[in-house]
Design a protein around this motif. Structure first.
Motif, PDB file in Angstrom:
ATOM      1  N   LYS A  34      -7.308   1.120  -5.929  1.00 47.36           N
ATOM      2  CA  LYS A  34      -7.152  -0.326  -5.730  1.00 47.36           C
ATOM      3  C   LYS A  34      -6.790  -0.972  -7.053  1.00 47.36           C
ATOM      4  O   LYS A  34      -7.504  -0.809  -8.041  1.00 47.36           O
ATOM      5  CB  LYS A  34      -8.438  -0.927  -5.174  1.00 47.36           C
ATOM      6  N   TYR A  54      -8.033   1.596   2.755  1.00 51.22           N
ATOM      7  CA  TYR A  54      -8.338   0.697   1.641  1.00 51.22           C
ATOM      8  C   TYR A  54      -9.803   0.825   1.247  1.00 51.22           C
ATOM      9  O   TYR A  54     -10.687   0.745   2.104  1.00 51.22           O
ATOM     10  CB  TYR A  54      -8.094  -0.765   2.034  1.00 51.22           C
ATOM     11  N   ASN A  76       0.835  -1.198   0.000  1.00 51.33           N
ATOM     12  CA  ASN A  76       0.000   0.000   0.000  1.00 51.33           C
ATOM     13  C   ASN A  76       0.869   1.248   0.000  1.00 51.33           C
ATOM     14  O   ASN A  76       2.001   1.241   0.474  1.00 51.33           O
ATOM     15  CB  ASN A  76      -0.940   0.014   1.207  1.00 51.33           C
TER      16      ASN A  76
END
Length: 766
Positions: free
Chosen positions: A267, A62, A52
């Protein structure tokens, strides 16, 4: 009557206030969180984060949807925070009045009376804890309900609720504290994460587990009180201890994540198998720790059918600066060593130049500017195509490439997706087959996949939305035969139709790169080891350094039953050496000196390749013979009724490695003395006269031992080789001195301009 009156009153107030609300809604529009505000996260195929990247505020966040969160968490959240969430218009007047009354009576804040919608309003537009601030919060809550659905409002909460420190949102909190997705929360974990946003710093389970447990149990009690969970379910949840991982940010497949990271995507979904990735990273790190300093490694595993990358390890340790762990060696350009050889053999099969048992020559190269050495040093004489490939002999590979042409070979590889980076923009030459070119590991793996899937090379796929791109490299039959040629003989004898993992190794010049590429029916694995700065690793090469790691990675893959069978156009044939043709088609079986079993394409059995640059090198001759004496005569000899007799010879340059009965001067009949002027078929061959075969040079006190080398016969210049390396060029009978500096076995060979060769072996003791 009173209820009707109250209803009418509320309706009138709503009608009067609606224009004012709409005006303020237009003057002070909502500002909702954007995808760019989220952490960039690269996830595995199952959604597990690999790596990340924090957002601009330094938060870890997230993105998640309601459907991706466990049902028990949603139940606990609604029950504890706002049981009337799906009924109220954003504000619960009863809860507000109750909170106001409790706070007045206790002279401190006991309850805020905030709904989930109001909490979302405070998240998107923070305010002071004051009456104006509360009014602002209520207004924003009404705006949210006016513009968004309940599901959208809840989604904002799930993604933006504070969970302590830099952790934002339920998914980031679940991974940070519990090491798993919020999709898989237990009842106890769901209750814990429900209450944590109320006081993130005070209730963090990694710092204050006792406080966190008390708050969690309070949520569980509420669920039992509302009869949402049974007493037994709550009791069982309370038995689960509160624990939390030490907060650490995800760092798996870091170089793949860095490669895929894009500012506009919060994402990014890869096709990586998370468990395989994590395990393989550990295996690689442990393996490289035993190798010399500054050594790094790269491993790429792809699924042959889909070309999905299942493991991507670009360096041995991303955090190790001494090993240059930040350099991605999967996409780096390096010399491939011998890893391109299988493609040359496959192309030669398709061109009808060879079959799997074709006779190839491993001997000194005559009249050639390019004279490579074998990695094992020395020459081996006659070798089959299979043995030459399995042993990775250089000279037979160069022999094939001469017939294919380097330009055509390079063009076919490039058309299949293998980028070839030639030095100084030069043209492809014979050195390309031995590593005289730059390639990328990922492209090499894509081409090796052709050996398993019908001869089709393909581009490894990084993400699910990347289409499968396939290109023709070789025929399915050639692909199958090459895999057979690389397969262990013992396995092949028991499993004629199926193939296990096969591999090819490579070592670049100066021991700078060690390669091993393995192919099974289901997976292709590429392994590279070396130093990213290009410095050498003496003594480390593909077979001893890369293959052990390849085998360890292969053991991590799930077992799948082999399924690729032999193509219909591939058959087995008994062939004869030296002609290389089918035994059944030999006109005279006495010229079938050795038989071999070969795989052939389309029932075509090509003859042995000969070197067109060596004169007087036919494999089949028709010579006039005196039938009475069996000796050779001239066609001009009128006194003898000769007949033509066919003789079959081995390639001239192989003579020193053949049994005496198969050497040329033994196979060609002697000259009949009754017939004059018979032209010689063979010139006098070159012969080493200064030292005999299997000579033992005894130990000496000196660190160096010198011997004289000279040869008789032959035509033109003599080229001298020690263990396959050219050391001198002389004229016939010219002697020179050579000094041995190490003990060991040596192969001394000489070749003349016609290609006749002599070879002796010596053993030196120091």
């Amino acid at each position: 009557m009173k209820l009707k009156l109250l209803t009418k009153l509320i309706a009138v107030i709503t009608i009067l206030l609606l224009p004012i609300f709409l005006l303020f809604d237009w003057l002070f529009p909502l500002t909702l969180p954007q995808a760019s505000d989220y952490t960039q996260v690269v996830v595995a195929e199952d959604g597990t984060p690999l790596r990340n990247f924090p957002n601009k505020a330094g938060h870890w966040q997230y993105p998640i949807t309601i459907d991706q969160v466990s049902e028990n968490y949603l139940t606990a959240l609604i029950a504890y925070e706002d049981q009337y969430f799906y009924l109220h218009p954003g504000v619960n007047p009863i809860a507000l009045v109750r909170a106001f009354w409790q706070n007045i009576n206790n002279k401190k804040v006991i309850s805020g009376g905030s709904t989930l919608t109001m909490q979302v309003a405070r998240i998107i537009d923070p305010h002071q804890r004051s009456i104006p601030g509360k009014i602002k919060q209520i207004f924003r809550a009404l705006q949210l309900e006016w513009h968004l659905t309940k599901k959208e409002i809840l989604t904002i909460y799930l993604n933006n609720a504070p969970f302590g420190g830099t952790i934002i949102g339920i998914e980031a909190a679940s991974y940070a504290y519990l090491g798993k997705s919020s999709q898989f929360l237990s009842d106890a974990e769901a209750a814990l994460l429900t209450v944590l946003p109320q006081a993130p710093s005070r209730l963090r389970p990694d710092r204050h587990p006792e406080r966190a447990e008390q708050a969690r149990n309070k949520v569980l009690n509420r669920l039992q009180q509302f009869s949402l969970w049974t007493q037994e379910r709550v009791k069982s949840a309370k038995l689960e201890p509160v624990y939390a991982n030490k907060l650490a940010h995800h760092l798996n497949a870091p170089l793949l994540a860095r490669r895929l990271a894009q500012p506009k995507h919060s994402k990014i979904q890869t096709l990586v198998d998370w468990q395989l990735q994590v395990t393989a990273e550990t295996v690689v790190k442990d393996y490289v720790s035993q190798l010399p300093k500054k050594t790094s490694a790269a491993v790429l595993v792809v699924n042959n059918k889909t070309m999905a990358i299942k493991a991507y390890i670009g360096s041995a340790d991303f955090t190790d600066t001494k090993r240059l762990g930040h350099v991605d060696m999967i996409s780096a350009i390096r010399s491939p060593g011998s890893t391109l050889k299988p493609f040359a053999y496959a192309m030669a099969l398709d061109e009808g130049l060879i079959h799997s048992a074709s006779l190839l020559t491993d001997a000194p190269r005559l009249n050639k500017h390019y004279r490579p050495e074998n990695f094992s040093q020395g020459f081996h004489g006659p070798v089959s195509a299979t043995d030459a490939l399995k042993r990775s002999l250089n000279i037979p590979a160069v022999q094939l490439l001469e017939h294919l042409s380097p330009e055509n070979f390079a063009a076919q590889l490039q058309n299949a997706g293998l980028g070839l980076h030639l030095p100084n923009q030069s043209k492809a030459n014979l050195a390309i087959i031995l590593g005289g070119v730059g390639i990328k590991l990922e492209e090499l793996v894509g081409n090796y996949r052709a050996l398993a899937i019908n001869g089709l090379a393909a581009t490894p796929r990084l993400t699910a939305d990347q289409p499968l791109q396939q290109r023709y490299l070789m025929s399915p039959g050639a692909a199958w035969i090459v895999r057979q040629m690389l397969t262990d003989q013992n396995y092949r004898s028991h499993q004629a139709n199926y193939l296990p993992l096969v591999w090819k190794t490579g070592t670049s010049y100066g021991f700078r790169d060690a390669w091993a590429v393995g192919v099974s029916d289901h997976y292709t694995i590429g392994v590279w080891l070396g130093r990213p700065d290009g410095s050498p690793m003496p003594g480390h090469h593909g077979r001893i350094t890369a293959v052990p790691l390849l085998k360890q990675i292969y053991q991590l893959l799930p077992y799948k039953k082999p399924y690729i069978k032999r193509p219909a156009n591939v058959s087995e044939e008994t062939i004869c050496w030296p002609l290389g043709t089918s035994k059944n088609l030999q006109e005279n079986q006495q010229y079938c000196y050795q038989t071999k079993q070969a795989f052939v394409l389309d029932k075509q059995v090509p003859p042995t390749l000969t070197n067109p640059d060596i004169i007087q090198n036919p494999l089949k001759l028709n010579v006039p013979i005196n039938p009475n004496t069996g000796k050779r005569v001239s066609i001009n000899c009128t006194s003898i009724n000769y007949k033509l007799q066919q003789i079959v010879l081995w390639p001239r340059e192989l003579d020193p490695w053949l049994p005496r009965k198969w050497q040329r001067h033994r196979l060609i009949p002697a000259t009949d003395t009754d017939c004059k002027n018979v032209q010689p078929i063979l010139a006098n061959g070159v012969q080493i006269n200064s030292i005999k075969d299997k000579t033992l040079i005894p130990a000496a006190k000196a660190k160096q031992i010198a011997i004289n080398l000279s040869a008789n016969g032959g035509i033109g210049k003599h080229l001298w080789f020690i263990n396959g390396q050219l050391i001198a060029e002389t004229t016939p009978k010219q002697a020179f001195q050579y000094e041995f500096t190490k003990a060991g076995k040596y192969q001394v060979s000489v070749v003349d301009s016609l290609g006749t060769t002599d070879m002796v072996s010596v053993k030196v003791k120091m």
